[in-house]
Design a protein around this motif. Structure first.
Motif, PDB file in Angstrom:
ATOM      1  N   THR A 217      10.539  64.698  72.928  1.00  0.00           N
ATOM      2  CA  THR A 217      11.163  63.406  72.683  1.00  0.00           C
ATOM      3  C   THR A 217      10.931  63.032  71.230  1.00  0.00           C
ATOM      4  O   THR A 217       9.905  63.387  70.647  1.00  0.00           O
ATOM      5  N   PHE A 218      11.897  62.342  70.657  1.00  0.00           N
ATOM      6  CA  PHE A 218      11.810  61.921  69.256  1.00  0.00           C
ATOM      7  C   PHE A 218      11.803  60.404  69.190  1.00  0.00           C
ATOM      8  O   PHE A 218      12.458  59.735  69.994  1.00  0.00           O
ATOM      9  N   ALA A 219      11.071  59.875  68.229  1.00  0.00           N
ATOM     10  CA  ALA A 219      11.006  58.422  68.051  1.00  0.00           C
ATOM     11  C   ALA A 219      10.825  58.100  66.576  1.00  0.00           C
ATOM     12  O   ALA A 219      10.346  58.926  65.795  1.00  0.00           O
ATOM     13  N   ARG A 220      11.247  56.910  66.221  1.00  0.00           N
ATOM     14  CA  ARG A 220      11.000  56.370  64.880  1.00  0.00           C
ATOM     15  C   ARG A 220      10.169  55.117  65.066  1.00  0.00           C
ATOM     16  O   ARG A 220      10.483  54.276  65.908  1.00  0.00           O
ATOM     17  N   ILE A 221       9.073  55.017  64.340  1.00  0.00           N
ATOM     18  CA  ILE A 221       8.229  53.835  64.462  1.00  0.00           C
ATOM     19  C   ILE A 221       8.541  52.876  63.318  1.00  0.00           C
ATOM     20  O   ILE A 221       8.952  53.287  62.240  1.00  0.00           O
TER      21      ILE A 221
END
Length: 105
Positions: free
Chosen positions: A33-37
């Motif tokens: 899974t990919f995320a941007r914080i």
């Protein structure tokens, strides 16, 4: 909310990839899974939405995640073979036959 954690995480700037291990009857499977914080007032938030400038980082993270998963599968394939081979100290020393006279025919 689940307390389950990813088995490995990668990060480039504010983008990150989380790698999840799933054990199945057919062997171990991995998902990413990919995320941007980002910072929202005084707390950190995350999103799965990416802007134009995030995409090269996501691409690099995907490549790094692929490499990590490939290495895990390679290590898993080596483990059964390594388990069949006894450790070096438990094997009998090999004798050299070089220099020994052979019986004449």
């Amino acid at each position: 909310m689940s307390n389950e954690r990813p088995c490995h995480e990668l990060r480039l700037g504010k983008c990150k990839a989380a790698i999840w291990r799933n054990s199945t009857e057919q062997g171990t499977r991995y998902n990413v899974t990919f995320a941007r914080i980002y910072r929202q007032e005084d707390r950190w938030e995350s999103t799965s939405s990416f802007g134009r400038d995030d995409l090269p980082l996501i691409s690099k993270l995907a490549d790094q995640a692929h490499t990590w998963i490939y290495q895990q599968h390679a290590a898993e394939r080596e483990q059964p073979a390594a388990a069949k081979t006894p450790p070096a100290e438990s094997r009998a020393p090999r004798r050299s036959t070089r220099g020994t006279p052979t019986a004449s025919r």
